[in-house]
Motif scaffolding. Structure first.
Motif, PDB file in Angstrom:
ATOM      1  N   UNK B 445       0.844  -1.206   0.000  1.00  0.00           N
ATOM      2  CA  UNK B 445       0.000   0.000   0.000  1.00  0.00           C
ATOM      3  C   UNK B 445       0.879   1.255   0.000  1.00  0.00           C
ATOM      4  N   UNK B 446       1.900   1.206   0.837  1.00  0.00           N
ATOM      5  CA  UNK B 446       2.806   2.371   0.911  1.00  0.00           C
ATOM      6  C   UNK B 446       3.452   2.645  -0.443  1.00  0.00           C
ATOM      7  N   UNK B 447       3.934   1.567  -1.063  1.00  0.00           N
ATOM      8  CA  UNK B 447       4.637   1.758  -2.343  1.00  0.00           C
ATOM      9  C   UNK B 447       3.707   2.327  -3.397  1.00  0.00           C
ATOM     10  N   UNK B 448       2.467   1.871  -3.428  1.00  0.00           N
ATOM     11  CA  UNK B 448       1.518   2.389  -4.416  1.00  0.00           C
ATOM     12  C   UNK B 448       1.356   3.896  -4.255  1.00  0.00           C
ATOM     13  N   UNK B 453       1.358   9.184  -6.224  1.00  0.00           N
ATOM     14  CA  UNK B 453       0.713   9.929  -5.135  1.00  0.00           C
ATOM     15  C   UNK B 453      -0.494  10.739  -5.585  1.00  0.00           C
ATOM     16  N   UNK B 454      -0.649  10.907  -6.877  1.00  0.00           N
ATOM     17  CA  UNK B 454      -1.777  11.701  -7.369  1.00  0.00           C
ATOM     18  C   UNK B 454      -3.072  10.900  -7.416  1.00  0.00           C
ATOM     19  N   UNK B 455      -3.025   9.644  -6.982  1.00  0.00           N
ATOM     20  CA  UNK B 455      -4.192   8.782  -7.103  1.00  0.00           C
ATOM     21  C   UNK B 455      -4.958   8.719  -5.780  1.00  0.00           C
ATOM     22  N   UNK B 456      -6.171   9.287  -5.681  1.00  0.00           N
ATOM     23  CA  UNK B 456      -6.896   9.312  -4.399  1.00  0.00           C
ATOM     24  C   UNK B 456      -7.174   7.923  -3.835  1.00  0.00           C
ATOM     25  N   UNK B 457      -7.466   6.976  -4.721  1.00  0.00           N
ATOM     26  CA  UNK B 457      -7.870   5.652  -4.233  1.00  0.00           C
ATOM     27  C   UNK B 457      -6.735   4.954  -3.500  1.00  0.00           C
ATOM     28  N   UNK B 458      -5.512   5.148  -3.993  1.00  0.00           N
ATOM     29  CA  UNK B 458      -4.371   4.519  -3.315  1.00  0.00           C
ATOM     30  C   UNK B 458      -4.266   5.060  -1.890  1.00  0.00           C
ATOM     31  N   UNK B 461      -7.298   3.645   0.391  1.00  0.00           N
ATOM     32  CA  UNK B 461      -7.189   2.277   0.923  1.00  0.00           C
ATOM     33  C   UNK B 461      -6.076   2.168   1.956  1.00  0.00           C
ATOM     34  N   UNK B 462      -5.014   2.900   1.771  1.00  0.00           N
ATOM     35  CA  UNK B 462      -3.905   2.887   2.730  1.00  0.00           C
ATOM     36  C   UNK B 462      -4.378   3.438   4.074  1.00  0.00           C
ATOM     37  N   UNK B 463      -5.107   4.519   4.041  1.00  0.00           N
ATOM     38  CA  UNK B 463      -5.592   5.116   5.298  1.00  0.00           C
ATOM     39  C   UNK B 463      -6.578   4.162   5.976  1.00  0.00           C
ATOM     40  N   UNK B 464      -7.410   3.525   5.181  1.00  0.00           N
ATOM     41  CA  UNK B 464      -8.387   2.609   5.776  1.00  0.00           C
ATOM     42  C   UNK B 464      -7.699   1.380   6.385  1.00  0.00           C
ATOM     43  N   UNK B 465      -6.614   0.962   5.775  1.00  0.00           N
ATOM     44  CA  UNK B 465      -5.854  -0.146   6.372  1.00  0.00           C
ATOM     45  C   UNK B 465      -5.315   0.280   7.748  1.00  0.00           C
ATOM     46  N   UNK B 466      -4.786   1.496   7.804  1.00  0.00           N
ATOM     47  CA  UNK B 466      -4.273   1.988   9.087  1.00  0.00           C
ATOM     48  C   UNK B 466      -5.386   2.036  10.124  1.00  0.00           C
ATOM     49  N   UNK B 498     -15.835  11.123  -2.712  1.00  0.00           N
ATOM     50  CA  UNK B 498     -16.422   9.804  -2.473  1.00  0.00           C
ATOM     51  C   UNK B 498     -15.309   8.785  -2.188  1.00  0.00           C
ATOM     52  N   UNK B 499     -14.274   8.837  -3.000  1.00  0.00           N
ATOM     53  CA  UNK B 499     -13.197   7.852  -2.870  1.00  0.00           C
ATOM     54  C   UNK B 499     -12.355   8.070  -1.616  1.00  0.00           C
ATOM     55  N   UNK B 500     -12.118   9.315  -1.298  1.00  0.00           N
ATOM     56  CA  UNK B 500     -11.209   9.583  -0.183  1.00  0.00           C
ATOM     57  C   UNK B 500     -11.985   9.892   1.105  1.00  0.00           C
ATOM     58  N   UNK B 501     -12.708  10.988   1.111  1.00  0.00           N
ATOM     59  CA  UNK B 501     -13.298  11.461   2.356  1.00  0.00           C
ATOM     60  C   UNK B 501     -14.367  10.515   2.909  1.00  0.00           C
TER      61      UNK B 501
END
Lengths: 346, 698
Positions: B445-448, B453-458, B461-466, B498-501
């Motif tokens: 997840x971190x590497x993605x 870094x311009x991709x909100x979905x990456x 999902x990383x934040x949700x994993x945390x 929708x994807x991030x917030x």
């Protein structure tokens, strides 16, 4: 009261802080020279975490953190202590996960279940990130911190497979020089039968945190009865449970009365009343007076009903605690009571 | 823009491509689906073949692999012209997409002196059905367009139905054969329906293309000519939608529906042999006529199911109710995989066909293998693109729920391209769903995020994993980092929020990170909130959980917090038997003590004035007192269970000196307002721990 009513601490004494604001309990140990152990966590409407507030007041960090069983009244607020964890060990019970989420028809249940899951998840991630912090709580496992030794008395392998949540609770024996502290967690009788069968020295302690909020069901003779070979005074502390059935019970023959058959007094961090209604200066009393005077009077009446005991505003300084300090030879050198605490005489 | 009928278009485009194309080398033939663009290209191709210049025909699939197909077919054609460097590069599995495109570009430059003419088939479905933006092959399509339309110095013509790609445009006028065509064509058993339709809809039929006319004949056969004639001018439903609805809803046509759905998976022209394999042989005469005379088109000796008859099955209302169950979909893909593989092998063995033909079948064989979730077959059939592995991994994960195999595929991608953000993310995601190996989940997840870094979905999902791991502080930092990266350039699309917030807030609510949930929701601009249907339920649940955490629950969870203090909820202000309302409060049964005969309530009274706070407290009531006050349909105090929500209200008669009378009523239990489901299961790691499946935790 000043910002830290407990400071300063004697450098070569073992300190025990027991918090219990009515719902939940936490025990914090200061082991010389500057080791801190947190066993369980609790919160109130004043403090999101009692142990976190205490550690912050002393500018300290925990070396060991333990969750003795996955109930909200022992887990609340521990997750914050685990953020950026730099301590030594994290002890954890069996991770029983309640099937509850925020879609539960009762939001109260949702908040409680989700909070426990968060703490368990946080512990799991700390264990994952730092292999050396793992301390699965199982009978006989030990941890050393400073000159102290922490020993888990329960559960054994059989209990791990078969017990209820309270039956998985881990009482912990702490030994520091000549001092013995027994922290009973919420273990109830069937579990104590197992523990008593495995060792005969449970009654030999300088301090006991009474199991399961001093309930009838937490009292085992092997812990409570006096041991003729043990002469030091025993200092007993209990935390209340102000929900549902309320613990301890004060009536004749019940809960506290049974414990008081063995020792002349029990120090309660609070009465089993709503936290916000009972943050009064420490009170020394007896069991019967508690029954008569222990409940705050209702103030806000509803026609035909006894009235409401209204909440009081949140507090800024720690309350509902009992602190005891011991020297290396087992002498109790200091005792303090926070607001809300009650000393119950037999 | 010049408008041309098909015959004129062939003439004009031939002239332009052979003589005038040096000035405007990129042309577009714009026409609606069914207007005959492919036929124009077929005829144009035949005529151009004799002109001495290489004619290269490229047929994008209209699917996820369109970009790959353009580059592959271009390279294969060039190989057949003796320039095989690009083909070797394209088929080299160790070379990345950019290298392959560069090799094609260089080869095309080398061929430029021979003045090739490039014809590209209709691309409308390409734009309509492309996968999510995060899918790398989507970017490949953009690159392929860039190559053929911006960078090649060849004459080229693309057929399209939309503005993109931009080029000098000719508009293709549809031929409208009208009602007379219905009377003169061969309709088999459908002839009476065609004849009646011609009579009923004489005038209106003149505006329909041949394809729509054929579909209308089918509709006339199934629903009757008057119905079909009325629908000719329906502004809402196109003939294809009407027909699909009719076939979908009638058990009489279950076999026709099945064959239609199976054919919709075929992406290339096909012969009668395949038609039989698909199941057309089992149809009755009337259904066979419906299929062959109305649904299918002929292209030389082959059949074609027009793309609009394929894409309709992927649109509402059929998208959520697929016509094929997964087993049948897989078996169809397997059949098509085998069929294309055999054709490829036959072409290779015979070596009578240019490589392009074999390559087309090869690409189709791969497509169907990945769609069938056939990992071994797809691996064997790979043409050499990393993006094929992306598609295979996605298929295994999304459609076939075989997360472990999907993870293996993404691992292979990373062994070729260690910086492939998509593979890092989906390797992490597939491991994460299974609740396995969180160390690797975290790493990838971190590497993605680092790679893209311009991709909100990456980030999301990383934040949700945390959050899943209870790592609140890190989640907060990661959200801050995401906003720092994305907010300055984000054009405030609702998809971004929708994807991030909303996703982060949802997980934060579940983890009781109410502060973070609140901060995240506050960052959704007011103007976006109404458009985001999940915002309201999340914001309301946040208020409930905050209040409960602070003060305890006194209202049932199904009640909106906006309504809490608008009570009473179970009483009228004037109750005939009780009088006029004097006050009320809401409460939850915290516990009952049957020995002491006491019920204990957590209770709150509404704010005394506008802007004031409600008053919370506790109340203990004896069974006897409570039973005196309960409404008739309330259970007795002894029967009250924990966590029952009640309302107490007291009343007095106007002008009376009598003491007010209090009554207790019970809220009926109900489910709270639905929240978006969290996927994957947020307790997955805990469950594995409990089950002793995480060896390190045991």
């Amino acid at each position: 009261m000043n910002a830290n009513p407990i400071a300063p601490l004697a450098p070569d004494a073992l300190y025990v802080f027991v918090f219990g604001p009515g719902y939940g309990e936490s025990v914090v140990l200061r082991i010389p020279p500057a080791h801190w152990v947190v066993i369980d966590g609790c919160r109130s409407s004043s403090f999101s975490s009692y142990p976190a507030k205490l550690l912050k007041d002393f500018g300290a960090h925990a070396d060991i953190l333990v969750l003795t069983h996955p109930h909200l009244d022992h887990a609340a607020g521990l997750d914050g202590l685990l953020d950026d964890w730099k301590g030594h060990k994290v002890g954890c019970c069996e991770p029983i996960v309640e099937n509850v989420d925020e879609m539960h028809p009762n939001a109260q249940k949702a908040v409680e279940g989700l909070t426990v899951k968060k703490v368990l998840s946080r512990i799991q991630s700390v264990w994952r990130k730092r292999e050396d912090t793992r301390w699965p709580l199982c009978r006989g496992t030990l941890q050393a911190v400073g000159d102290a030794r922490l020993e888990v008395l329960h559960p054994d392998e059989e209990a791990l497979r078969t017990s209820s949540v309270n039956g998985l609770s881990s009482p912990i024996l702490i030994e520091w020089h000549r001092v013995r502290l027994l922290l009973g967690s919420d273990l109830e009788l069937p579990g104590w039968e197992d523990v008593a069968a495995s060792r005969s020295d449970l009654a030999r302690h300088h301090l006991l945190k009474l199991p399961h909020h001093a309930s009838d069901n937490g009292r085992h003779e092997a812990v409570a009865r006096r041991d003729a070979a043990w002469s030091p005074p025993r200092f007993w502390i209990a935390t209340p449970m102000n929900r549902k059935w309320k613990l301890p019970q004060f009536d004749d023959g019940q809960g506290l009365a049974q414990w008081l058959e063995h020792e002349p007094e029990v120090h309660l961090t609070g009465l089993p009343e709503p936290y916000r209604s009972m943050s009064l200066p420490p009170w020394i009393t007896d069991r019967r007076r508690v029954l008569l005077e222990g409940r705050p009077p209702p103030q806000d009446s509803i026609p035909g009903l006894p009235g409401i005991i209204p909440d009081r505003p949140p507090r800024e300084t720690l309350d509902h605690f009992i602190m005891a300090a011991f020297s290396r030879d087992g002498q109790r050198i200091d005792v303090r009571h926070g607001d809300g605490a009650v000393v119950i005489k037999a | 823009m010049q408008s041309l009928f098909p015959d004129e278009a062939v003439e004009e485009l031939e002239a332009h491509l052979t003589t005038g194309a040096e000035r405007r080398p990129a042309l577009k033939l714009l026409g609606s689906p069914g207007s005959g663009r492919t036929t124009v290209l077929d005829r144009l191709g035949e005529r151009l073949q004799g002109g001495g210049r290489p004619v290269i025909r490229v047929t994008p699939s209209g699917d996820w692999d369109s970009g790959l197909g353009i580059v592959l077919q271009l390279a294969a054609h060039m190989a057949s012209l003796g320039e095989d460097r690009a083909y070797k590069a394209v088929r080299d599995p160790s070379r990345l997409w950019e290298d392959k495109v560069e090799a094609v570009r260089e080869a095309a430059e080398a061929l430029a002196p021979r003045r090739p003419i490039l014809l590209i088939d209709p691309v409308d479905s390409v734009y309509r059905e492309r996968p999510h933006d995060d899918f790398p092959a989507t970017g490949c399509l953009e690159d392929a367009w860039q190559l053929v339309f911006r960078e090649l110095h060849w004459s080229r013509l693309v057929a399209a139905s939309r503005d993109r790609p931009s080029a000098s445009t000719y508009r293709l006028q549809s031929v409208h054969p009208g009602a007379s065509w219905l009377r003169t064509s061969a309709w088999g058993t459908l002839a009476p329906a065609a004849d009646r339709l011609a009579s009923e809809g004489e005038e209106a039929l003149g505006d329909l293309s041949p394809l729509d006319l054929r579909l209308m004949v089918a509709l006339a056969e199934l629903e009757g000519a008057p119905f079909a004639a009325r629908k000719v001018r329906d502004p809402i439903y196109r003939p294809v939608s009407l027909l699909a609805l009719r076939v979908a809803g009638d058990p009489l046509y279950v076999e026709l529906k099945r064959v239609w759905a199976r054919l919709a998976l075929v992406r290339t022209p096909f012969d009668r042999e395949l038609l039989q394999k698909i199941g057309a042989g089992g149809l009755g005469e009337r259904e066979r006529d419906l299929l062959e005379r109305c649904l299918l088109s002929r292209r030389g000796a082959s059949y074609v199911l027009h793309p609009i008859l394929r894409s309709v099955l992927r649109s509402e209302p059929f998208r959520d109710r697929p016509w094929l169950d997964p087993v049948e979909a897989r078996s169809t893909h397997e059949l098509l995989r085998n069929d294309h593989r055999e054709r490829r092998d036959r072409l290779r063995a015979g070596a009578v066909s240019p490589p392009r033909e074999a390559v087309l079948h090869h690409a189709e064989a791969f497509h169907h293998a990945q769609a069938a979730g056939d990992m071994a077959g797809a691996m064997e059939l790979r043409l050499g693109f990393i993006e094929e592995l992306d598609a295979l991994g996605r298929s295994l994960s999304e459609h076939w729920r075989r997360r472990g195999e999907a993870a293996q595929v993404f691992e292979q991608v990373l062994s070729i391209d260690p910086d492939h953000a998509y593979a890092h993310h989906y390797l992490a995601y597939n491991l994460d769903i299974e609740g396995r190996d969180p160390d690797r989940v975290e790493k990838h997840y971190r590497r993605a995020v680092e790679e893209q870094p311009e991709h909100p979905w990456w980030h999301s999902r990383w934040i949700r994993f945390l959050l899943t791991e209870g790592r609140s502080r890190e989640a907060r930092r990661a959200f801050g980092a995401a906003m720092a990266e994305l907010a300055p350039t984000e054009p405030h699309r609702s998809s971004f929020y929708r994807q991030l917030h909303l996703e982060v807030a949802r997980m934060a609510l579940h983890r009781m990170d109410l502060e973070l949930a609140g901060e995240v929701l506050d960052l959704v601009p007011a103007g976006q909130r109404e458009d985001l249907t999940k915002y309201g339920p999340l914001a309301r649940r946040l208020r409930v959980l905050r209040e409960v955490q602070q003060n305890g629950a006194v209202f049932p969870a199904w009640m909106s917090p906006d309504a809490w203090w608008q009570g009473p909820h179970l009483f009228q202000r004037d109750e005939p038997e009780l009088g006029h309302l004097r006050g009320w409060c809401s409460a939850r049964v915290d516990g009952t003590d049957p020995e002491a005969e006491i019920v204990r309530f957590r209770v709150a009274r509404p704010p005394a004035a506008e802007g004031a706070a409600p008053t919370y407290g506790w109340m203990e009531v004896g069974f006897e007192a409570l039973d005196r006050l309960r409404a008739r349909d309330c259970p007795s105090a002894r029967e009250l269970t924990e966590d029952t929500f009640v309302e107490l209200a007291w009343f007095a008669r106007n002008g009376s000196d009598e003491a007010p009378v209090t009554q207790v009523r019970i809220f009926k239990p109900a489910a709270p307002e639905a929240l978006p489901r969290i996927f994957p299961d947020p307790d997955r790691y805990l469950r594995r721990w409990r089950a002793g499946e995480d060896g390190r935790l045991a």
